[in-house]
Scaffold this active site. Structure first.
Site, PDB file in Angstrom:
ATOM      1  N   LYS A  70     -21.474  -3.378  11.923  1.00 22.81           N
ATOM      2  CA  LYS A  70     -20.280  -2.660  11.411  1.00 22.81           C
ATOM      3  C   LYS A  70     -20.841  -2.206   9.815  1.00 22.81           C
ATOM      4  O   LYS A  70     -20.489  -3.060   8.941  1.00 22.81           O
ATOM      5  CB  LYS A  70     -19.475  -2.406  12.262  1.00 22.81           C
ATOM      6  CG  LYS A  70     -18.487  -1.595  11.326  1.00 22.81           C
ATOM      7  CD  LYS A  70     -18.878  -0.641  12.453  1.00 22.81           C
ATOM      8  CE  LYS A  70     -18.400  -1.055  14.110  1.00 22.81           C
ATOM      9  NZ  LYS A  70     -18.473   0.640  14.427  1.00 22.81           N
ATOM     10  N   GLY A 162      -4.542  10.146  20.628  1.00 20.83           N
ATOM     11  CA  GLY A 162      -5.374  10.422  19.700  1.00 20.83           C
ATOM     12  C   GLY A 162      -6.902  11.647  20.667  1.00 20.83           C
ATOM     13  O   GLY A 162      -7.333  11.473  21.237  1.00 20.83           O
ATOM     14  N   VAL A 163      -6.253  13.268  19.175  1.00 17.74           N
ATOM     15  CA  VAL A 163      -6.719  14.049  20.159  1.00 17.74           C
ATOM     16  C   VAL A 163      -8.182  14.378  18.859  1.00 17.74           C
ATOM     17  O   VAL A 163      -8.369  15.468  18.982  1.00 17.74           O
ATOM     18  CB  VAL A 163      -6.106  15.191  20.483  1.00 17.74           C
ATOM     19  CG1 VAL A 163      -5.899  14.781  21.932  1.00 17.74           C
ATOM     20  CG2 VAL A 163      -5.145  15.580  19.672  1.00 17.74           C
ATOM     21  N   GLY A 164      -9.004  13.419  18.397  1.00 10.90           N
ATOM     22  CA  GLY A 164      -9.923  14.096  18.070  1.00 10.90           C
ATOM     23  C   GLY A 164     -10.944  14.486  18.469  1.00 10.90           C
ATOM     24  O   GLY A 164     -10.725  14.708  19.803  1.00 10.90           O
ATOM     25  N   LYS A 165     -12.444  14.249  17.836  1.00 11.19           N
ATOM     26  CA  LYS A 165     -13.587  14.778  19.198  1.00 11.19           C
ATOM     27  C   LYS A 165     -13.468  13.988  19.889  1.00 11.19           C
ATOM     28  O   LYS A 165     -13.730  14.801  20.884  1.00 11.19           O
ATOM     29  CB  LYS A 165     -14.529  14.901  18.228  1.00 11.19           C
ATOM     30  CG  LYS A 165     -16.057  15.674  18.470  1.00 11.19           C
ATOM     31  CD  LYS A 165     -17.069  15.595  17.541  1.00 11.19           C
ATOM     32  CE  LYS A 165     -18.229  16.569  18.668  1.00 11.19           C
ATOM     33  NZ  LYS A 165     -19.323  17.540  17.574  1.00 11.19           N
ATOM     34  N   GLY A 167     -11.310  11.955  21.545  1.00  9.39           N
ATOM     35  CA  GLY A 167     -10.201  12.584  22.463  1.00  9.39           C
ATOM     36  C   GLY A 167      -9.827  14.030  23.239  1.00  9.39           C
ATOM     37  O   GLY A 167      -8.706  13.787  24.442  1.00  9.39           O
TER      38      GLY A 167
END
Length: 342
Positions: A70, A162-165, A167
């Site tokens: 990471k 969470g509704v990023g790309k 989600g």
């Protein structure tokens, strides 16, 4: 083995921690580049260490041919000199010469990866491919949700946090499958998705009595207080490290809430990385849907095995996961892609 940590700085002085975890004999290290305004370098390093360890488990569970890594950069995503950041990361990748690969993570984009791929060849992010890494992850998460729901999501109540790309894609796929989808995002400007009901950004999302909770936002969104209040039956962790501590998992198990771990559910991107690394020509030129189907089936199989070994008992998921790690197919998953045509 102890993780190996490097600390580098960009031309403008932004610190970047590069953490490689696991046995290098398992393959080159692979993990995304995360960009956050951490309140200290110590916090960024701790995040990198924790996330790299989860990546090691995920790679091992799916036998991707990689070990874990990471990269965590300490900067405000809205003001950082992105080219300087990507140049510094590209220099690190080139120095490792194929022993370290990276791709997208929080606040880094496909556009960033396209630039980075022009600076270093050691990038796995579906550049110049029809595959969308976020959508691959979403297909895997939805496959895990289906298994946890008993095979079908029609008429099941699901809260997507969470509704990023990723989600947003998860919510859309579940809604298309007939689920009653409610979405929550801390950003009041988050998109309203067709077929879904959106909660206000200040809503007590943990109080929703939905059957399934799908976590697709940041790390550490479920602390001990939230764990005591959740009203769901199942949690599918589409986000990395969504719990703040091991005690959270113990609280959920005591309350009878089944958790499908992140290392099982959100492996779509690393499965895609494995295909891209081991079969680059097929990955670049083949239909994206073929990759998504492979991801979904692979994650569904591992989720089903986890649930079978745990007998669906929340307090047995940890031991079932340990069993899975000792019983992984020998062939690297990227080499199993569409085997009839390989």
């Amino acid at each position: 083995m102890r993780p190996v940590v490097e600390r580098v700085r960009t031309a403008e002085g932004v610190p970047v921690f590069v953490v490689r975890d696991g046995d290098p004999g398992a393959g080159p290290a692979n993990g995304g580049l995360r960009l956050l305004p951490y309140d200290s370098e110590r916090r960024a390093l701790a995040d990198g260490l924790r996330l790299a360890r989860r990546m090691t488990l995920k790679h091992a569970l799916y036998r991707t041919g990689f070990s874990g890594a990471k990269l965590t950069a300490v900067a405000d995503p809205s003001t950082v000199d992105r080219f300087a950041l990507l140049r510094a990361v590209g220099d690190v990748l080139d120095r490792h010469a194929g022993r370290l690969y990276t791709g997208c993570d929080m606040n880094t984009t496909a556009a960033d990866m396209r630039v980075l791929s022009g600076l270093s060849p050691y990038v796995l992010a579906a550049v110049d491919s029809a595959v969308d890494a976020s959508l691959a992850t979403a297909h895997g998460i939805v496959a895990a949700v289906r298994q946890a729901a008993g095979g079908a999501v029609a008429d099941r109540g699901v809260l997507v946090h969470g509704v990023g790309k990723t989600g947003a894609a998860v919510a859309a796929l579940l809604a298309a499958g007939g689920a009653r989808v409610t979405t929550y995002d801390h950003d009041p400007a988050a998109p309203l998705l067709p077929g879904c009901t959106a909660l206000h950004s200040l809503s007590a999302w943990w109080a929703r009595p939905e059957e399934l909770l799908v976590l697709c936002s940041a790390s550490g969104v479920v602390d001990e207080r939230v764990a005591q209040r959740l009203r769901c039956r199942v949690i599918v962790s589409g986000a990395n490290c969504p719990y703040t501590s091991r005690e959270v998992a113990r609280i959920l198990a005591r309350r009878g809430i089944l958790g499908v771990p992140d290392v099982v559910a959100n492996a779509g991107a690393v499965i895609g990385d494995s295909i891209e690394h081991h079969q680059p020509a097929r990955f670049r030129t083949g239909p994206a849907d073929e990759v998504y189907r492979f991801v979904a089936q692979t994650v569904a199989d591992r989720t089903a095995d986890l649930l079978r070994r745990s007998s669906g008992a929340p307090d047995r998921v940890g031991s079932a996961l340990a069993e899975l790690l000792d019983d992984v197919p020998e062939t690297v998953c990227g080499l199993r892609f569409a085997p009839a045509r390989v």
